[in-house]
Design a protein around this motif. Structure first.
Motif, PDB file in Angstrom:
ATOM      1  N   TYR A  26       4.242 111.083  49.395  1.00 57.24           N
ATOM      2  CA  TYR A  26       2.852 111.064  49.829  1.00 57.24           C
ATOM      3  C   TYR A  26       2.349 109.636  49.675  1.00 57.24           C
ATOM      4  CZ  TYR A  26      -2.118 112.352  49.953  1.00 57.24           C
ATOM      5  OH  TYR A  26      -3.454 112.458  50.266  1.00 57.24           O
ATOM      6  N   GLU A  27       2.235 108.933  50.777  1.00 58.21           N
ATOM      7  CA  GLU A  27       1.851 107.526  50.768  1.00 58.21           C
ATOM      8  C   GLU A  27       0.369 107.399  51.081  1.00 58.21           C
ATOM      9  OE1 GLU A  27       4.527 105.906  53.668  1.00 58.21           O
ATOM     10  OE2 GLU A  27       6.208 105.903  52.268  1.00 58.21           O
ATOM     11  N   ILE A  28      -0.333 106.665  50.219  1.00 57.96           N
ATOM     12  CA  ILE A  28      -1.758 106.432  50.438  1.00 57.96           C
ATOM     13  C   ILE A  28      -2.064 104.967  50.204  1.00 57.96           C
ATOM     14  CG2 ILE A  28      -2.477 108.788  49.890  1.00 57.96           C
ATOM     15  CD1 ILE A  28      -3.234 107.865  47.092  1.00 57.96           C
ATOM     16  N   ASN A  29      -3.170 104.522  50.799  1.00 60.12           N
ATOM     17  CA  ASN A  29      -3.627 103.149  50.606  1.00 60.12           C
ATOM     18  C   ASN A  29      -5.089 103.210  50.223  1.00 60.12           C
ATOM     19  OD1 ASN A  29      -5.124 100.652  51.687  1.00 60.12           O
ATOM     20  ND2 ASN A  29      -2.988  99.986  51.609  1.00 60.12           N
ATOM     21  N   ASP A  31      -8.184 100.590  48.950  1.00 59.48           N
ATOM     22  CA  ASP A  31      -8.642  99.224  48.692  1.00 59.48           C
ATOM     23  C   ASP A  31      -7.498  98.214  48.759  1.00 59.48           C
ATOM     24  OD1 ASP A  31     -11.198 100.305  48.295  1.00 59.48           O
ATOM     25  OD2 ASP A  31     -10.864 100.536  46.149  1.00 59.48           O
ATOM     26  N   ASP A  32      -6.681  98.323  49.793  1.00 59.69           N
ATOM     27  CA  ASP A  32      -5.554  97.422  50.041  1.00 59.69           C
ATOM     28  C   ASP A  32      -4.447  97.512  49.002  1.00 59.69           C
ATOM     29  OD1 ASP A  32      -6.688  96.449  52.401  1.00 59.69           O
ATOM     30  OD2 ASP A  32      -7.836  94.939  51.309  1.00 59.69           O
ATOM     31  N   VAL A  33      -4.370  98.621  48.276  1.00 59.49           N
ATOM     32  CA  VAL A  33      -3.276  98.853  47.335  1.00 59.49           C
ATOM     33  C   VAL A  33      -2.513 100.088  47.811  1.00 59.49           C
ATOM     34  CG1 VAL A  33      -2.647  99.394  44.949  1.00 59.49           C
ATOM     35  CG2 VAL A  33      -4.534  97.817  45.414  1.00 59.49           C
ATOM     36  N   ASP A  34      -1.198  99.952  47.948  1.00 55.84           N
ATOM     37  CA  ASP A  34      -0.357 101.066  48.391  1.00 55.84           C
ATOM     38  C   ASP A  34       0.132 101.858  47.190  1.00 55.84           C
ATOM     39  OD1 ASP A  34      -0.505 100.381  51.125  1.00 55.84           O
ATOM     40  OD2 ASP A  34       1.058  98.874  50.853  1.00 55.84           O
ATOM     41  N   PHE A  35       0.078 103.188  47.334  1.00 59.94           N
ATOM     42  CA  PHE A  35       0.577 104.096  46.316  1.00 59.94           C
ATOM     43  C   PHE A  35       1.566 105.053  46.966  1.00 59.94           C
ATOM     44  CE2 PHE A  35      -3.680 102.919  44.890  1.00 59.94           C
ATOM     45  CZ  PHE A  35      -3.449 102.554  43.577  1.00 59.94           C
ATOM     46  N   GLU A  36       2.553 105.483  46.187  1.00 61.92           N
ATOM     47  CA  GLU A  36       3.535 106.441  46.677  1.00 61.92           C
ATOM     48  C   GLU A  36       3.738 107.515  45.607  1.00 61.92           C
ATOM     49  OE1 GLU A  36       8.094 105.951  47.474  1.00 61.92           O
ATOM     50  OE2 GLU A  36       6.976 105.081  49.159  1.00 61.92           O
ATOM     51  N   ILE A  37       3.093 108.659  45.829  1.00 64.76           N
ATOM     52  CA  ILE A  37       3.216 109.801  44.933  1.00 64.76           C
ATOM     53  C   ILE A  37       4.385 110.633  45.443  1.00 64.76           C
ATOM     54  CG2 ILE A  37       2.024 111.801  43.946  1.00 64.76           C
ATOM     55  CD1 ILE A  37      -0.639 110.335  44.666  1.00 64.76           C
ATOM     56  N   TYR A  80      -3.017 107.055  40.138  1.00 65.47           N
ATOM     57  CA  TYR A  80      -2.940 107.955  41.287  1.00 65.47           C
ATOM     58  C   TYR A  80      -4.157 108.867  41.352  1.00 65.47           C
ATOM     59  CZ  TYR A  80       2.037 106.656  41.648  1.00 65.47           C
ATOM     60  OH  TYR A  80       3.233 105.980  41.788  1.00 65.47           O
ATOM     61  N   ARG A  81      -4.593 109.352  40.206  1.00 67.21           N
ATOM     62  CA  ARG A  81      -5.763 110.237  40.192  1.00 67.21           C
ATOM     63  C   ARG A  81      -7.004 109.486  40.676  1.00 67.21           C
ATOM     64  NH1 ARG A  81      -7.131 112.998  34.675  1.00 67.21           N
ATOM     65  NH2 ARG A  81      -7.815 110.880  34.212  1.00 67.21           N
ATOM     66  N   ASP A  82      -7.179 108.254  40.213  1.00 66.29           N
ATOM     67  CA  ASP A  82      -8.316 107.450  40.670  1.00 66.29           C
ATOM     68  C   ASP A  82      -8.252 107.207  42.177  1.00 66.29           C
ATOM     69  OD1 ASP A  82      -9.299 107.325  38.089  1.00 66.29           O
ATOM     70  OD2 ASP A  82      -8.628 105.252  37.735  1.00 66.29           O
ATOM     71  N   ALA A  83      -7.067 106.913  42.673  1.00 66.91           N
ATOM     72  CA  ALA A  83      -6.907 106.681  44.113  1.00 66.91           C
ATOM     73  C   ALA A  83      -7.217 107.953  44.905  1.00 66.91           C
ATOM     74  CB  ALA A  83      -5.483 106.196  44.408  1.00 66.91           C
TER      75      ALA A  83
END
Length: 136
Positions: A26-29, A31-37, A80-83
């Motif tokens: 699960y890829e999310i962005n 504020d210009d930061v990429d996360f991959e859960i 991840y929770r904050d994002a």
């Protein structure tokens, strides 16, 4: 990013439990930061009810230091929770941990205190049976 050692086991356990995997990973962005859960899933609660949405971060706790792995897992979980709160607040984040680790390391007073303080949601899974043992 490399998949956790027990990634497919957790995916199978979720599917057995009636969850539909909607992203792997699960890829999310935000504020210009990429996360991959690790996983995103949905479960229908009833014909006329909106489905429940979750994201799952899987941790194996197989390194020599469970404390070090817990530091990493907690940091990832909080980020991840904050994002998710910014882009998809209805999706609940869970930390997936193996049953033996939950029964031992996760019962230590400091760890249970940290879980309560930071309001971690846990999904406990059984590697042998490939099932979810408990949701906390």
């Amino acid at each position: 990013m490399a998949k956790d050692r027990f990634h497919n086991i957790v995916r199978n356990a979720l599917e057995k439990d009636g969850w539909k995997i909607t992203a792997d990973p699960y890829e999310i962005n935000v504020d210009d930061v990429d996360f991959e859960i690790d996983l995103a899933a949905e479960q229908l609660l009833g014909a006329e009810r909106e489905g429940q949405k979750i994201a799952v971060e899987i941790k194996s706790f197989i390194s020599p230091s469970n404390v070090s792995e817990f530091h990493t897992a907690l940091g990832q979980f909080l980020n991840y929770r904050d994002a998710l709160e910014k882009i998809e607040p209805e999706r609940q984040l869970y930390l997936a941990v193996r049953l033996p680790i939950f029964q031992t390391f996760f019962q230590r007073k400091f760890i249970t205190s940290a879980i309560a303080k930071y309001q971690l949601r846990l999904m406990i899974y059984d590697v042998q049976e490939e099932v979810i043992s408990q949701w906390l």
